[in-house]
Design a protein around this motif. Structure first.
Motif, PDB file in Angstrom:
ATOM      1  N   ASN A   1       0.840  -1.194   0.000  1.00  0.00           N
ATOM      2  CA  ASN A   1       0.000   0.000   0.000  1.00  0.00           C
ATOM      3  C   ASN A   1       0.878   1.249   0.000  1.00  0.00           C
ATOM      4  O   ASN A   1       1.772   1.389   0.834  1.00  0.00           O
ATOM      5  N   SER A   2       0.634   2.136  -0.938  1.00  0.00           N
ATOM      6  CA  SER A   2       1.391   3.389  -1.029  1.00  0.00           C
ATOM      7  C   SER A   2       0.404   4.543  -1.034  1.00  0.00           C
ATOM      8  O   SER A   2      -0.455   4.629  -1.914  1.00  0.00           O
ATOM      9  N   GLU A   3       0.509   5.423  -0.029  1.00  0.00           N
ATOM     10  CA  GLU A   3      -0.415   6.533   0.099  1.00  0.00           C
ATOM     11  C   GLU A   3       0.325   7.811   0.470  1.00  0.00           C
ATOM     12  O   GLU A   3       1.433   7.774   1.004  1.00  0.00           O
ATOM     13  N   ILE A   4      -0.314   8.944   0.177  1.00  0.00           N
ATOM     14  CA  ILE A   4       0.237  10.236   0.547  1.00  0.00           C
ATOM     15  C   ILE A   4       0.154  10.400   2.052  1.00  0.00           C
ATOM     16  O   ILE A   4      -0.872  10.112   2.665  1.00  0.00           O
ATOM     17  N   GLU A   5       1.226  10.851   2.649  1.00  0.00           N
ATOM     18  CA  GLU A   5       1.291  10.984   4.108  1.00  0.00           C
ATOM     19  C   GLU A   5       0.867  12.389   4.531  1.00  0.00           C
ATOM     20  O   GLU A   5       1.693  13.256   4.848  1.00  0.00           O
ATOM     21  N   GLU A   6      -0.436  12.594   4.505  1.00  0.00           N
ATOM     22  CA  GLU A   6      -0.976  13.897   4.908  1.00  0.00           C
ATOM     23  C   GLU A   6      -2.439  13.761   5.242  1.00  0.00           C
ATOM     24  O   GLU A   6      -3.102  12.810   4.809  1.00  0.00           O
ATOM     25  N   GLN A   7      -2.945  14.687   6.041  1.00  0.00           N
ATOM     26  CA  GLN A   7      -4.345  14.697   6.437  1.00  0.00           C
ATOM     27  C   GLN A   7      -5.089  15.764   5.636  1.00  0.00           C
ATOM     28  O   GLN A   7      -4.985  16.957   5.913  1.00  0.00           O
ATOM     29  N   HIS A   8      -5.790  15.319   4.586  1.00  0.00           N
ATOM     30  CA  HIS A   8      -6.552  16.228   3.725  1.00  0.00           C
ATOM     31  C   HIS A   8      -8.030  15.836   3.691  1.00  0.00           C
ATOM     32  O   HIS A   8      -8.693  16.020   2.690  1.00  0.00           O
ATOM     33  N   ASN A   9      -8.511  15.291   4.802  1.00  0.00           N
ATOM     34  CA  ASN A   9      -9.884  14.791   4.808  1.00  0.00           C
ATOM     35  C   ASN A   9     -10.759  15.516   5.822  1.00  0.00           C
ATOM     36  O   ASN A   9     -11.801  15.014   6.228  1.00  0.00           O
TER      37      ASN A   9
ATOM     38  N   GLU B   1      19.974  14.462  -1.582  1.00  0.00           N
ATOM     39  CA  GLU B   1      20.175  14.618  -0.141  1.00  0.00           C
ATOM     40  C   GLU B   1      19.029  15.363   0.524  1.00  0.00           C
ATOM     41  O   GLU B   1      18.867  15.338   1.752  1.00  0.00           O
ATOM     42  N   ASN B   2      18.203  16.046  -0.287  1.00  0.00           N
ATOM     43  CA  ASN B   2      17.051  16.758   0.279  1.00  0.00           C
ATOM     44  C   ASN B   2      15.885  15.814   0.596  1.00  0.00           C
ATOM     45  O   ASN B   2      14.962  16.192   1.324  1.00  0.00           O
ATOM     46  N   PHE B   3      15.933  14.605   0.019  1.00  0.00           N
ATOM     47  CA  PHE B   3      14.922  13.610   0.344  1.00  0.00           C
ATOM     48  C   PHE B   3      15.303  12.887   1.630  1.00  0.00           C
ATOM     49  O   PHE B   3      16.489  12.705   1.929  1.00  0.00           O
ATOM     50  N   THR B   4      14.310  12.482   2.363  1.00  0.00           N
ATOM     51  CA  THR B   4      14.549  11.718   3.584  1.00  0.00           C
ATOM     52  C   THR B   4      13.681  10.469   3.552  1.00  0.00           C
ATOM     53  O   THR B   4      12.579  10.474   3.010  1.00  0.00           O
ATOM     54  N   ILE B   5      14.195   9.395   4.096  1.00  0.00           N
ATOM     55  CA  ILE B   5      13.391   8.198   4.310  1.00  0.00           C
ATOM     56  C   ILE B   5      13.533   7.830   5.782  1.00  0.00           C
ATOM     57  O   ILE B   5      14.632   7.808   6.323  1.00  0.00           O
ATOM     58  N   GLU B   6      12.419   7.595   6.401  1.00  0.00           N
ATOM     59  CA  GLU B   6      12.425   7.317   7.828  1.00  0.00           C
ATOM     60  C   GLU B   6      11.378   6.267   8.153  1.00  0.00           C
ATOM     61  O   GLU B   6      10.393   6.105   7.427  1.00  0.00           O
ATOM     62  N   PRO B   7      11.598   5.535   9.253  1.00  0.00           N
ATOM     63  CA  PRO B   7      10.615   4.515   9.639  1.00  0.00           C
ATOM     64  C   PRO B   7       9.331   5.151  10.155  1.00  0.00           C
ATOM     65  O   PRO B   7       9.349   6.178  10.825  1.00  0.00           O
ATOM     66  N   ASN B   8       8.219   4.534   9.803  1.00  0.00           N
ATOM     67  CA  ASN B   8       6.903   4.926  10.296  1.00  0.00           C
ATOM     68  C   ASN B   8       6.249   3.655  10.802  1.00  0.00           C
ATOM     69  O   ASN B   8       5.497   3.009  10.095  1.00  0.00           O
ATOM     70  N   GLY B   9       6.601   3.289  12.036  1.00  0.00           N
ATOM     71  CA  GLY B   9       6.261   1.946  12.494  1.00  0.00           C
ATOM     72  C   GLY B   9       7.077   0.961  11.677  1.00  0.00           C
ATOM     73  O   GLY B   9       8.302   1.058  11.607  1.00  0.00           O
ATOM     74  N   SER B  10       6.407   0.038  11.014  1.00  0.00           N
ATOM     75  CA  SER B  10       7.103  -0.897  10.122  1.00  0.00           C
ATOM     76  C   SER B  10       7.147  -0.391   8.687  1.00  0.00           C
ATOM     77  O   SER B  10       7.736  -1.030   7.819  1.00  0.00           O
ATOM     78  N   ALA B  11       6.516   0.751   8.436  1.00  0.00           N
ATOM     79  CA  ALA B  11       6.447   1.312   7.085  1.00  0.00           C
ATOM     80  C   ALA B  11       7.630   2.243   6.819  1.00  0.00           C
ATOM     81  O   ALA B  11       8.429   2.549   7.708  1.00  0.00           O
ATOM     82  N   ILE B  12       7.722   2.694   5.565  1.00  0.00           N
ATOM     83  CA  ILE B  12       8.768   3.641   5.148  1.00  0.00           C
ATOM     84  C   ILE B  12       8.093   4.911   4.654  1.00  0.00           C
ATOM     85  O   ILE B  12       7.190   4.861   3.823  1.00  0.00           O
ATOM     86  N   THR B  13       8.538   6.055   5.173  1.00  0.00           N
ATOM     87  CA  THR B  13       7.992   7.343   4.755  1.00  0.00           C
ATOM     88  C   THR B  13       9.051   8.157   4.030  1.00  0.00           C
ATOM     89  O   THR B  13      10.164   8.333   4.530  1.00  0.00           O
TER      90      THR B  13
END
Length: 208
Positions: free
Chosen positions: A66-74, A174-186
């Motif tokens: 599952n790949s989704e946008i990480e933002e609250q737009h609802n 280098e401006n991109f970041t990847i970090e853990p989000n629980g077991s997911a990747i953000t």
């Protein structure tokens, strides 16, 4: 890679038509469901979303990506959606400006018009069933998938290393970041979270 793949397209006019019988899944096949920014388009109708998830469960996939946008737009409040969308879109367009600096680049203009422009318009100008752009954060999806009978899986160390390696191949990566989000990747841009990818399998209860 010597892996036998088969491609059997399934065409439907509306998501209401989706059913597991449409998929020609053979016994013993390894089924993977890849859903990039799909489920958020069904949030306007919880029944339709639940039915789609049930169809996926009946296909008995070994893994759901599952790949989704990480933002609250609802938010039902226009002002909240506007502010939230402003910060997210600013980071997104800033990344495009750096990665594709030529504003006449056909790839960039098509992406901005077809994806960004239409999504922003729908998110801000539409209400009710007509507002299909309803991003929610990973915590909401995590709760939804768990309640639907899925179990979150972790990415391997190799996957993390590969993701970091790919980002380094881009100019200004280098401006991109990847970090853990629980077991997911953000994936983020200069501190702003953009996309989250997660892995799920069907939760199988142990027999007592």
């Amino acid at each position: 890679m010597a892996i036998p793949f088969s491609y059997c397209p399934v065409k439907i006019s509306y998501m209401e038509e989706i059913h597991e019988d449409l998929f020609n899944v053979k016994a013993g096949e390894f089924v993977v469901v890849y859903a990039p920014i799909v489920f958020r388009t069904l949030l306007y109708d919880p029944i339709l979303l639940g039915n789609t998830i049930n169809v996926i469960k009946n296909l008995k996939p070994h893994i759901l990506v599952n790949s989704e946008i990480e933002e609250q737009h609802n938010s039902p409040c226009f002002a909240s959606r506007f502010v939230e969308g402003l910060f997210y879109s600013s980071a997104y367009f800033d990344s495009l400006e750096v990665m594709l600096p030529d504003r006449n680049d056909l790839r960039r203009t098509k992406f901005e018009e077809a994806c960004c422009g239409k999504e922003i318009s729908n998110m801000l100008a539409c209400e009710g069933k007509y507002r299909r752009v309803r991003h929610v954060k990973m915590d909401m999806w995590r709760s939804f998938f768990r309640q639907s009978g899925f179990k979150e899986k972790s990415f391997s160390v190799h996957a993390w290393c590969q993701a970091r390696f790919l980002l380094k191949q881009y100019n200004h990566g280098e401006n991109f970041t990847i970090e853990p989000n629980g077991s997911a990747i953000t994936l983020g841009w200069k501190g702003t979270q953009l996309h989250t990818i997660s892995l799920w399998s069907i939760s199988r209860k142990r027999n007592r």
